[in-house]
Design a protein around this motif. Sequence first.
Motif, mmCIF file in Angstrom:
data_model
loop_
_atom_site.group_PDB
_atom_site.id
_atom_site.type_symbol
_atom_site.label_atom_id
_atom_site.label_comp_id
_atom_site.label_asym_id
_atom_site.label_seq_id
_atom_site.Cartn_x
_atom_site.Cartn_y
_atom_site.Cartn_z
ATOM 1 N N ALA A 25 0.836 -1.206 0.000
ATOM 2 C CA ALA A 25 0.000 0.000 0.000
ATOM 3 C C ALA A 25 0.868 1.251 0.000
ATOM 4 O O ALA A 25 0.584 2.219 -0.715
ATOM 5 C CB ALA A 25 -0.946 -0.003 1.203
ATOM 6 N N ALA A 29 1.002 4.068 -2.919
ATOM 7 C CA ALA A 29 0.563 5.422 -2.559
ATOM 8 C C ALA A 29 1.545 6.495 -2.992
ATOM 9 O O ALA A 29 1.162 7.655 -3.197
ATOM 10 C CB ALA A 29 0.349 5.514 -1.052
ATOM 11 N N HIS A 66 2.542 3.854 -9.240
ATOM 12 C CA HIS A 66 1.721 4.742 -8.422
ATOM 13 C C HIS A 66 0.257 4.394 -8.686
ATOM 14 O O HIS A 66 -0.229 4.526 -9.801
ATOM 15 C CB HIS A 66 2.027 6.197 -8.786
ATOM 16 C CG HIS A 66 1.259 7.165 -7.965
ATOM 17 N ND1 HIS A 66 0.518 8.177 -8.521
ATOM 18 C CD2 HIS A 66 1.113 7.293 -6.631
ATOM 19 C CE1 HIS A 66 -0.048 8.885 -7.563
ATOM 20 N NE2 HIS A 66 0.305 8.370 -6.415
ATOM 21 N N PRO A 68 -2.963 4.983 -6.268
ATOM 22 C CA PRO A 68 -3.607 5.327 -4.994
ATOM 23 C C PRO A 68 -4.835 4.475 -4.668
ATOM 24 O O PRO A 68 -5.066 4.158 -3.499
ATOM 25 C CB PRO A 68 -3.989 6.799 -5.169
ATOM 26 C CG PRO A 68 -3.078 7.307 -6.222
ATOM 27 C CD PRO A 68 -2.816 6.149 -7.139
ATOM 28 N N GLU A 69 -5.602 4.084 -5.679
ATOM 29 C CA GLU A 69 -6.787 3.272 -5.414
ATOM 30 C C GLU A 69 -6.388 1.893 -4.865
ATOM 31 O O GLU A 69 -6.990 1.397 -3.925
ATOM 32 C CB GLU A 69 -7.645 3.114 -6.669
ATOM 33 C CG GLU A 69 -8.969 2.449 -6.403
ATOM 34 C CD GLU A 69 -9.775 3.086 -5.273
ATOM 35 O OE1 GLU A 69 -10.347 2.326 -4.456
ATOM 36 O OE2 GLU A 69 -9.822 4.325 -5.164
ATOM 37 N N ALA A 71 -3.654 1.303 -3.244
ATOM 38 C CA ALA A 71 -3.154 1.579 -1.895
ATOM 39 C C ALA A 71 -4.313 1.644 -0.903
ATOM 40 O O ALA A 71 -4.243 1.047 0.179
ATOM 41 C CB ALA A 71 -2.362 2.882 -1.884
ATOM 42 N N ARG A 72 -5.387 2.349 -1.267
ATOM 43 C CA ARG A 72 -6.557 2.454 -0.379
ATOM 44 C C ARG A 72 -7.157 1.074 -0.101
ATOM 45 O O ARG A 72 -7.517 0.760 1.038
ATOM 46 C CB ARG A 72 -7.629 3.344 -1.014
ATOM 47 C CG ARG A 72 -7.410 4.799 -0.853
ATOM 48 C CD ARG A 72 -8.592 5.622 -1.409
ATOM 49 N NE ARG A 72 -8.128 6.937 -1.733
ATOM 50 C CZ ARG A 72 -7.617 7.315 -2.902
ATOM 51 N NH1 ARG A 72 -7.555 6.470 -3.900
ATOM 52 N NH2 ARG A 72 -7.199 8.542 -3.090
ATOM 53 N N GLN A 108 1.271 11.997 0.745
ATOM 54 C CA GLN A 108 0.770 10.967 -0.164
ATOM 55 C C GLN A 108 0.195 9.777 0.611
ATOM 56 O O GLN A 108 -0.804 9.189 0.182
ATOM 57 C CB GLN A 108 1.883 10.514 -1.109
ATOM 58 C CG GLN A 108 2.242 11.602 -2.130
ATOM 59 C CD GLN A 108 3.301 11.141 -3.096
ATOM 60 O OE1 GLN A 108 3.015 10.365 -3.997
ATOM 61 N NE2 GLN A 108 4.525 11.616 -2.901
ATOM 62 N N VAL A 112 -4.303 8.432 1.082
ATOM 63 C CA VAL A 112 -4.937 7.131 0.838
ATOM 64 C C VAL A 112 -5.457 6.492 2.125
ATOM 65 O O VAL A 112 -5.942 5.363 2.094
ATOM 66 C CB VAL A 112 -3.995 6.149 0.087
ATOM 67 C CG1 VAL A 112 -3.609 6.725 -1.258
ATOM 68 C CG2 VAL A 112 -2.788 5.778 0.915
#
Length: 189
Positions: A25, A29, A66, A68-69, A71-72, A108, A112
Amino acid sequence: GAMLLMNNGVRDQDRPTADLRVRQAIAAAIDPAVLDQRADQGHGYPAYDMLSTTSAYYDEGSTLEHDPERARQLLEEVKAETGWDGSIDLACSNIPSRANWALAVGAQLDAVGFQTTVDTSGTVADLIRQVSVDADYDLACYGYNLDDANPFISLSQHVYSTSRQNVIGYSNPEMDALIDELRVAATPE
């Protein structure tokens, strides 16, 4: 160069970063190009890889990106399974460029769903003690020198499972075998 160290559970410590999904994650992120802009005004070599694109040993093929989704999703999975709230500590030195780098990492991560505490109050010596001697960190901004003239030295020190200088607690028998092969290699190829 700068890298983000993640405590994989060095000396059997119970850290959030000991969970592979948390490390994944974190990697998803963070955008290395943002860190390069923030800390080095775009003059670095931002990448997810341990070796720079300028290295004779660089090989394209990093599987990290990269995202982010992603990572979330990973973070929420760990939080739901463990009850952990996403709190994580990032230690960095008080050198202005590294402090800027650390703030960009923290922003960053927070974007997330992490709750990042960034500490840039210590000197480089303080950070080395915190990481190398005390192993008292979740995340740390750090740097390894990987010299093209002899990559074996750094790899055997920093990522070999039984090395005393392996400050992240990384352990992988396959990597150890590859480092052993590197040690006896007769040519760069």
